[in-house]
Structures are given as structure tokens and as C-alpha cells.
Design an enzyme around this catalytic site. Structure first.
Site, PDB file in Angstrom:
ATOM      1  N   SER A 109       0.832  -1.206   0.000  1.00 39.84           N
ATOM      2  CA  SER A 109       0.000   0.000   0.000  1.00 39.84           C
ATOM      3  C   SER A 109       0.864   1.252   0.000  1.00 39.84           C
ATOM      4  O   SER A 109       1.958   1.280   0.571  1.00 39.84           O
ATOM      5  CB  SER A 109      -0.865  -0.029   1.258  1.00 39.84           C
ATOM      6  OG  SER A 109      -1.418   1.242   1.494  1.00 39.84           O
TER       7      SER A 109
ATOM      8  N   TYR B 159      -1.819  -1.563  11.080  1.00 43.95           N
ATOM      9  CA  TYR B 159      -2.099  -2.027   9.718  1.00 43.95           C
ATOM     10  C   TYR B 159      -0.973  -1.620   8.773  1.00 43.95           C
ATOM     11  O   TYR B 159      -0.413  -2.432   8.034  1.00 43.95           O
ATOM     12  CB  TYR B 159      -3.441  -1.443   9.225  1.00 43.95           C
ATOM     13  CG  TYR B 159      -3.556  -1.454   7.725  1.00 43.95           C
ATOM     14  CD1 TYR B 159      -3.835  -2.623   7.037  1.00 43.95           C
ATOM     15  CD2 TYR B 159      -3.318  -0.288   6.981  1.00 43.95           C
ATOM     16  CE1 TYR B 159      -3.892  -2.637   5.650  1.00 43.95           C
ATOM     17  CE2 TYR B 159      -3.380  -0.296   5.603  1.00 43.95           C
ATOM     18  CZ  TYR B 159      -3.663  -1.466   4.937  1.00 43.95           C
ATOM     19  OH  TYR B 159      -3.699  -1.488   3.562  1.00 43.95           O
TER      20      TYR B 159
ATOM     21  N   LYS C 205       2.133  -3.807   6.559  1.00 49.90           N
ATOM     22  CA  LYS C 205       2.493  -3.729   5.133  1.00 49.90           C
ATOM     23  C   LYS C 205       4.013  -3.569   4.987  1.00 49.90           C
ATOM     24  O   LYS C 205       4.633  -4.200   4.138  1.00 49.90           O
ATOM     25  CB  LYS C 205       1.761  -2.566   4.453  1.00 49.90           C
ATOM     26  CG  LYS C 205       0.257  -2.781   4.313  1.00 49.90           C
ATOM     27  CD  LYS C 205      -0.061  -3.957   3.394  1.00 49.90           C
ATOM     28  CE  LYS C 205      -1.541  -4.301   3.354  1.00 49.90           C
ATOM     29  NZ  LYS C 205      -1.817  -5.633   2.756  1.00 49.90           N
TER      30      LYS C 205
END
Ligand code: UDP
Length: 341
Positions: A127, A152, A156
């Protein structure tokens, strides 16, 4: 022999669109999902769109190492596209252990199974969140990754590193990380699209749910940012264009055309769009008025981010094609499809 691609999390929003594009490009696909964040409709939609009744579907959890090993025993797999992960930023702040356990363990299990089965190509869904509030825009793949602002986002970054380090240690494994900007929209058939759980966090599902009357009013988070109209700038990438980027990246891997064993590509349009511009484009394209109000800034939001896509354009031979108007029309068609089912 046709190449076979394993799509983990293949019943979800991005996974279902990627599965369609892979099948239409002539790949065999095995879809695996634990159905924790979707229902069967995504997979049914894939079958309807492609007309393929016999797509292998395995209901399984990628945190179950033995199940991942069994999957690799059962199918010869040329590449894995790994989507299976949790993705809600706010929830990750409230429940970090859940996020670290799920997102890291599932990729570790894929990496281990790849190793124990003589190697594999692995495409990881990363992302643009890894860039944080970038000092220079647009961001290139060389732009620094900044410390993550949520568990989160941190998963990544850690998963990118896990893939990079594994590739460096094992010549039989190659990896690509695709860094997505803001995926929006739905398949032109309106048979698959995003299915947010509860109140949507993301802008476009919130807009379509407001337009259909499920929500009374869209809150635009902040109109005093240092941008032309005071609202945040993002790079909204059409979901089908995003899916086509996966096909291009997987093809590069399975055809042995990678220049490095681990590569990173930005997947965006290269075009910044403000929240207000997006709202007015949605109104104009779909001929309706949206009820919205300005609200406080949302904690953790970056002011502006958009992609330099020249590497993906050049190396993957890929470029975003659908216009913002087409994409926003597809998002609205999908919301209406959901209302009618
Ligand atoms: N946004 C908004 N109202 C909403 C949801 C999002 O104003 O109900 C804004 C958000 O502040 C950001 C942009 O829309 O500037 C995109 O947010 P989204 O959550 O879709 O993606 P993000 O870029 O945060 O990953």
C-alpha cells in the site's frame, strides 16, 4: 501448460477483480479465502462474469500452516498473489495483536510453503500507506518509507521486508510488491464490487451509501488543509485497472522477465484528486446531488499523496485506462445492484 496462480483472499474486493482478469488473460486460478471479510457473492460474481463454473475454490485460513502446505501439495502453483489480510486502519489500532498475528503469519506461511515446494513467485499486495506524509510528490518507489502510523500500515512494511529478505536468501523465490494508491469502483458488469462491513471507512463506499440513502450525510474530513480547495488529495485507481496491473506483474514473474528478484511498483494513476473534486465528479457523472458537510480532520490522514507511475508504465507495460467518470459510474452501478439483491 497453462500457468496456475493461487489467489489468497481471492473472494474479496481486490481478489475477485484480479481473479476475473487472470482468467480472462488465460491463467488457471485457484481461489482461497477464509471468508472472514466477505460472502460467497464475490466468488459467484467471478463465475458469472467469466462463465467458468469449475474455478477451484478452497475455504481455508492462511494462518493455518498445515493447510497452506496441503494447498501447495495439491496444486502445482506458478505464482501466489497474496491478498489475505486484515485492512481496517482504525481496528488495527484497537486490536494490534490481531493484525500482526493475521497479516504476518499468513505471509510467513506462504513463504514457508513456497520454500518447501521448490520455490515460487510471490506478489504481495502492499500500500501507498508505506510512504506516509511524503516530503516530495509524486512518490516514486525510491521515496523513503516513513514510520507507519497504524499497526495495519506497519504490517504492510514488515511484510514487504519479509518478502525482500526471503527472496535475498533463496534464489528459487521471486517477489513483487505492488503499492496500491486508493482503489475504487467496481467491475463494469456490476456483478462484483466492494462490500464494506458496517459503516464504511473509505470515501467512495461512504459516498455511494449516502447517495442510495443508507447514510444520511457524508462528512468530509477537513477543509482547511494546505491544498487548492482545502480537502485532501489522493490518487484514486480504478479497481479493474488495478487488477490488470496484477496480471502484468504476474506475467513478468512467470515469464522470467524480472530485472531483480524483488521488485516494487506503484499502482496509481499519477493524478491527484481532492475529496471535493471526487464528490462533484460523482454528482455530475451520476446526475445526483450528494448530502455532505465539512467535519473535523480525521486523525492519521495524510494531506496529499499521489504516485509517480512511470516505473510500472515502463516495466509492466501497464497504465491506468478507465476515466474517473467511468469508475465513479461503476461504483454507483454496484451500489444500485446491491440495493436490488
Ligand atoms: N474521507 C472523507 N469522508 C469519509 C471517508 C474519507 O472525507 O467518510 C476522506 C479522507 O479524509 C481522505 C480521503 O477521503 O482524505 C480518502 O480516504 P479513504 O479512507 O478512502 O482512503 P485513505 O487515503 O485514507 O486510505
Amino acid at each position: 501448460m497453462k500457468k496456475r496462480i493461487l489467489v489468497s483472499g481471492g473472494a474479496g474486493y481486490i481478489g475477485s477483480h484480479v481473479t476475473v482478469e487472470l482468467l480472462e488473460a488465460g491463467y488457471e486460478v485457484v481461489v482461497a479465502d477464509n471468508m472472514s471479510n466477505c460472502d460467497r457473492s464475490g466468488f459467484e460474481g467471478v463465475r458469472q462474469i467469466t462463465g467458468k463454473e469449475d474455478i477451484p475454490f478452497v475455504e481455508m485460513d492462511f494462518c493455518d500452516a498445515a493447510a497452506v502446505e496441503r494447498l501447495f501439495d495439491e496444486y502445482r502453483i506458478d505464482a501466489v498473489i497474496h491478498f489475505a489480510a486484515f485492512k481496517a486502519v482504525g481496528e488495527s489500532v484497537a486490536e494490534p495483536i490481531k493484525y500482526y498475528r493475521n497479516n504476518l503469519t499468513s505471509l510467513l506461511n506462504v513463504l514457508e510453503a513456497a520454500r518447501s515446494h521448490g520455490g515460487c513467485n510471490i506478489l504481495f499486495s502492499s500500500s501507498a500507506t508505506v510512504y506516509g506524509e511524503a516530503a516530495e510528490l509524486p512518490v516514486t518507489e525510491q521515496s523513503p518509507r516513513l514510520p507507519a502510523t497504524s499497526p495495519y500500515g506497519n504490517t504492510k512494511q514488515i511484510c514487504e521486508d519479509m518478502l525482500r529478505d526471503t527472496v535475498a536468501s533463496d534464489r528459487s523465490i521471486r517477489g513483487i510488491a505492488l503499492r496500491y494508491f486508493n482503489p475504487i469502483g467496481a467491475h463494469p458488469s456490476a456483478l462484483i464490487g466492494e462490500l464494506p462491513r458496517g459503516v464504511p471507512n473509505n470515501l467512495v463506499p461512504y459516498i455511494t451509501q449516502t447517495a442510495i440513502g443508507k447514510r444520511s450525510c457524508l462528512s468530509i474530513f477537513g477543509n482547511d488543509y494546505p491544498t487548492p480547495d482545502g480537502t485532501c488529495l489522493r490518487d484514486y485507481i480504478d479497481i479493474v485497472d488495478l487488477a490488470r496491473a496484477h496480471v502484468a506483474a504476474v506475467t513478468r514473474m512467470v515469464e522470467g522477465r524480472m530485472k531483480e528478484d524483488y521488485e516494487i511498483f506503484n499502482v496509481g494513476t499519477g493524478r491527484p484528486v481532492s475529496v471535493l473534486e471526487l464528490v462533484s465528479a460523482f454528482e455530475q457523472v451520476n446526475g445526483l446531488k450528494l448530502n455532505y458537510r465539512f467535519a473535523d480532520r480525521r486523525p492519521g490522514d495524510v494531506v496529499a499523496i499521489w504516485a509517480d507511475t512511470s516505473l510500472a508504465n515502463r516495466e509492466l507495460g501497464w497504465t491506468a485506462r478507465r476515466t474517473l467518470a467511468e469508475t465513479l459510474a461503476s461504483a454507483w452501478a454496484w451500489e444500485k445492484h446491491l440495493a436490488g439483491r
